[in-house]
Design a protein around this motif. Sequence first.
Motif, PDB file in Angstrom:
ATOM      1  N   GLY A  13       0.825  -1.196   0.000  1.00  0.00           N
ATOM      2  CA  GLY A  13       0.000   0.000   0.000  1.00  0.00           C
ATOM      3  C   GLY A  13       0.865   1.254   0.000  1.00  0.00           C
ATOM      4  O   GLY A  13       2.090   1.184   0.102  1.00  0.00           O
ATOM      5  N   PRO A  14       0.219   2.417  -0.116  1.00  0.00           N
ATOM      6  CA  PRO A  14       0.967   3.676  -0.220  1.00  0.00           C
ATOM      7  C   PRO A  14       1.781   3.985   1.036  1.00  0.00           C
ATOM      8  O   PRO A  14       1.515   3.467   2.118  1.00  0.00           O
ATOM      9  N   MET A  15       2.758   4.864   0.852  1.00  0.00           N
ATOM     10  CA  MET A  15       3.595   5.309   1.969  1.00  0.00           C
ATOM     11  C   MET A  15       2.712   5.865   3.081  1.00  0.00           C
ATOM     12  O   MET A  15       1.658   6.447   2.820  1.00  0.00           O
ATOM     13  N   GLN A  16       3.175   5.680   4.306  1.00  0.00           N
ATOM     14  CA  GLN A  16       2.471   6.198   5.471  1.00  0.00           C
ATOM     15  C   GLN A  16       3.499   6.518   6.548  1.00  0.00           C
ATOM     16  O   GLN A  16       4.675   6.177   6.411  1.00  0.00           O
ATOM     17  N   ALA A  21       4.550  -0.678   9.136  1.00  0.00           N
ATOM     18  CA  ALA A  21       3.204  -1.240   9.234  1.00  0.00           C
ATOM     19  C   ALA A  21       2.503  -1.373   7.885  1.00  0.00           C
ATOM     20  O   ALA A  21       1.392  -1.902   7.821  1.00  0.00           O
ATOM     21  N   ARG A  22       3.128  -0.906   6.799  1.00  0.00           N
ATOM     22  CA  ARG A  22       2.475  -1.001   5.485  1.00  0.00           C
ATOM     23  C   ARG A  22       2.200  -2.464   5.132  1.00  0.00           C
ATOM     24  O   ARG A  22       3.033  -3.334   5.357  1.00  0.00           O
ATOM     25  N   LEU A  23       1.042  -2.700   4.542  1.00  0.00           N
ATOM     26  CA  LEU A  23       0.610  -4.055   4.203  1.00  0.00           C
ATOM     27  C   LEU A  23       0.656  -4.270   2.694  1.00  0.00           C
ATOM     28  O   LEU A  23       0.620  -3.330   1.914  1.00  0.00           O
ATOM     29  N   LEU A  24       0.694  -5.537   2.309  1.00  0.00           N
ATOM     30  CA  LEU A  24       0.616  -5.883   0.895  1.00  0.00           C
ATOM     31  C   LEU A  24      -0.774  -5.577   0.357  1.00  0.00           C
ATOM     32  O   LEU A  24      -1.775  -5.713   1.068  1.00  0.00           O
ATOM     33  N   THR A  25      -0.830  -5.237  -0.911  1.00  0.00           N
ATOM     34  CA  THR A  25      -2.108  -5.134  -1.607  1.00  0.00           C
ATOM     35  C   THR A  25      -2.533  -6.546  -2.001  1.00  0.00           C
ATOM     36  O   THR A  25      -1.768  -7.508  -1.873  1.00  0.00           O
ATOM     37  N   LYS A  26      -3.733  -6.667  -2.537  1.00  0.00           N
ATOM     38  CA  LYS A  26      -4.198  -7.960  -3.050  1.00  0.00           C
ATOM     39  C   LYS A  26      -3.239  -8.449  -4.143  1.00  0.00           C
ATOM     40  O   LYS A  26      -2.871  -9.622  -4.181  1.00  0.00           O
ATOM     41  N   ARG A  27      -2.828  -7.528  -5.028  1.00  0.00           N
ATOM     42  CA  ARG A  27      -1.869  -7.878  -6.086  1.00  0.00           C
ATOM     43  C   ARG A  27      -0.529  -8.311  -5.488  1.00  0.00           C
ATOM     44  O   ARG A  27       0.087  -9.262  -5.958  1.00  0.00           O
ATOM     45  N   GLY A  28      -0.093  -7.635  -4.441  1.00  0.00           N
ATOM     46  CA  GLY A  28       1.167  -7.990  -3.782  1.00  0.00           C
ATOM     47  C   GLY A  28       1.143  -9.393  -3.203  1.00  0.00           C
ATOM     48  O   GLY A  28       2.126 -10.137  -3.288  1.00  0.00           O
ATOM     49  N   ARG A  29       0.011  -9.775  -2.607  1.00  0.00           N
ATOM     50  CA  ARG A  29      -0.113 -11.144  -2.083  1.00  0.00           C
ATOM     51  C   ARG A  29      -0.067 -12.157  -3.220  1.00  0.00           C
ATOM     52  O   ARG A  29       0.566 -13.205  -3.116  1.00  0.00           O
ATOM     53  N   ALA A  30      -0.742 -11.832  -4.327  1.00  0.00           N
ATOM     54  CA  ALA A  30      -0.738 -12.738  -5.488  1.00  0.00           C
ATOM     55  C   ALA A  30       0.664 -12.846  -6.083  1.00  0.00           C
ATOM     56  O   ALA A  30       1.095 -13.947  -6.482  1.00  0.00           O
ATOM     57  N   GLN A  31       1.391 -11.736  -6.148  1.00  0.00           N
ATOM     58  CA  GLN A  31       2.774 -11.763  -6.655  1.00  0.00           C
ATOM     59  C   GLN A  31       3.633 -12.683  -5.790  1.00  0.00           C
ATOM     60  O   GLN A  31       4.402 -13.507  -6.313  1.00  0.00           O
ATOM     61  N   ALA A  32       3.527 -12.529  -4.475  1.00  0.00           N
ATOM     62  CA  ALA A  32       4.329 -13.334  -3.560  1.00  0.00           C
ATOM     63  C   ALA A  32       3.983 -14.817  -3.669  1.00  0.00           C
ATOM     64  O   ALA A  32       4.869 -15.679  -3.662  1.00  0.00           O
ATOM     65  N   PHE A  33       2.700 -15.123  -3.798  1.00  0.00           N
ATOM     66  CA  PHE A  33       2.277 -16.511  -3.952  1.00  0.00           C
ATOM     67  C   PHE A  33       2.849 -17.099  -5.245  1.00  0.00           C
ATOM     68  O   PHE A  33       3.380 -18.211  -5.248  1.00  0.00           O
ATOM     69  N   GLU A  34       2.746 -16.336  -6.343  1.00  0.00           N
ATOM     70  CA  GLU A  34       3.293 -16.784  -7.634  1.00  0.00           C
ATOM     71  C   GLU A  34       4.792 -17.066  -7.521  1.00  0.00           C
ATOM     72  O   GLU A  34       5.286 -18.081  -8.011  1.00  0.00           O
ATOM     73  N   ALA A  56       6.996  -7.444   4.304  1.00  0.00           N
ATOM     74  CA  ALA A  56       7.947  -8.542   4.097  1.00  0.00           C
ATOM     75  C   ALA A  56       7.451  -9.814   4.784  1.00  0.00           C
ATOM     76  O   ALA A  56       7.549 -10.910   4.224  1.00  0.00           O
ATOM     77  N   GLN A  57       6.917  -9.667   5.980  1.00  0.00           N
ATOM     78  CA  GLN A  57       6.364 -10.828   6.695  1.00  0.00           C
ATOM     79  C   GLN A  57       5.212 -11.450   5.904  1.00  0.00           C
ATOM     80  O   GLN A  57       5.117 -12.678   5.797  1.00  0.00           O
ATOM     81  N   GLN A  58       4.343 -10.605   5.334  1.00  0.00           N
ATOM     82  CA  GLN A  58       3.232 -11.111   4.526  1.00  0.00           C
ATOM     83  C   GLN A  58       3.755 -11.803   3.261  1.00  0.00           C
ATOM     84  O   GLN A  58       3.202 -12.831   2.856  1.00  0.00           O
ATOM     85  N   THR A  59       4.783 -11.250   2.662  1.00  0.00           N
ATOM     86  CA  THR A  59       5.377 -11.871   1.473  1.00  0.00           C
ATOM     87  C   THR A  59       5.902 -13.254   1.833  1.00  0.00           C
ATOM     88  O   THR A  59       5.639 -14.234   1.123  1.00  0.00           O
ATOM     89  N   ALA A  60       6.628 -13.339   2.934  1.00  0.00           N
ATOM     90  CA  ALA A  60       7.164 -14.630   3.369  1.00  0.00           C
ATOM     91  C   ALA A  60       6.046 -15.629   3.643  1.00  0.00           C
ATOM     92  O   ALA A  60       6.158 -16.811   3.291  1.00  0.00           O
ATOM     93  N   LEU A  61       4.961 -15.165   4.228  1.00  0.00           N
ATOM     94  CA  LEU A  61       3.826 -16.050   4.505  1.00  0.00           C
ATOM     95  C   LEU A  61       3.248 -16.625   3.213  1.00  0.00           C
ATOM     96  O   LEU A  61       2.939 -17.824   3.134  1.00  0.00           O
ATOM     97  N   GLU A  62       3.113 -15.787   2.187  1.00  0.00           N
ATOM     98  CA  GLU A  62       2.611 -16.268   0.890  1.00  0.00           C
ATOM     99  C   GLU A  62       3.588 -17.270   0.263  1.00  0.00           C
ATOM    100  O   GLU A  62       3.169 -18.276  -0.304  1.00  0.00           O
TER     101      GLU A  62
END
Length: 155
Positions: A13-16, A21-34, A56-62
Amino acid sequence: MKTLLIMRHGEAGPMQADDAARLLTKRGRAQAFEMGQWLLERHQPQALLVSPYQRAQQTALEVKHNNQFVFEETCSDIVPSGSASFAVDYIETLISMNNDIESWLIVAHMPIVSYMVDQLVPGEMPIFSTASVAVIQYEPATHKASYAGMHSPQL
């Protein structure tokens, strides 16, 4: 010869104000799974080193949906502002302590992922698109490494 797989997290998601604490987007989760499927098919990573930042943690989880690791660690040295030389020294130490592990996956961020590649293979500093993986062949006895290329998700 060891394989180091240096991966940038998926689309976030966008900078904050709280970057960690920034989270993956739906596309980001799909990229990591792929990319997890690609990693399983091509490299079967055995060890996982991941940034503590949420994306990064969410990417690793995917990635873990398709891969099983015998060694996993969250490493606060591989954050965006971290020292690439310190991170590479730490990774080399882990490799020397876990000689039976042939393939290491490191999930982190720009710009440290590019700087880490340059630390391992001077003169190589690729720009990572989201969820891309740089493949490095590394010889622990000599600390010599070669850049074998980059793979990016199709999403």
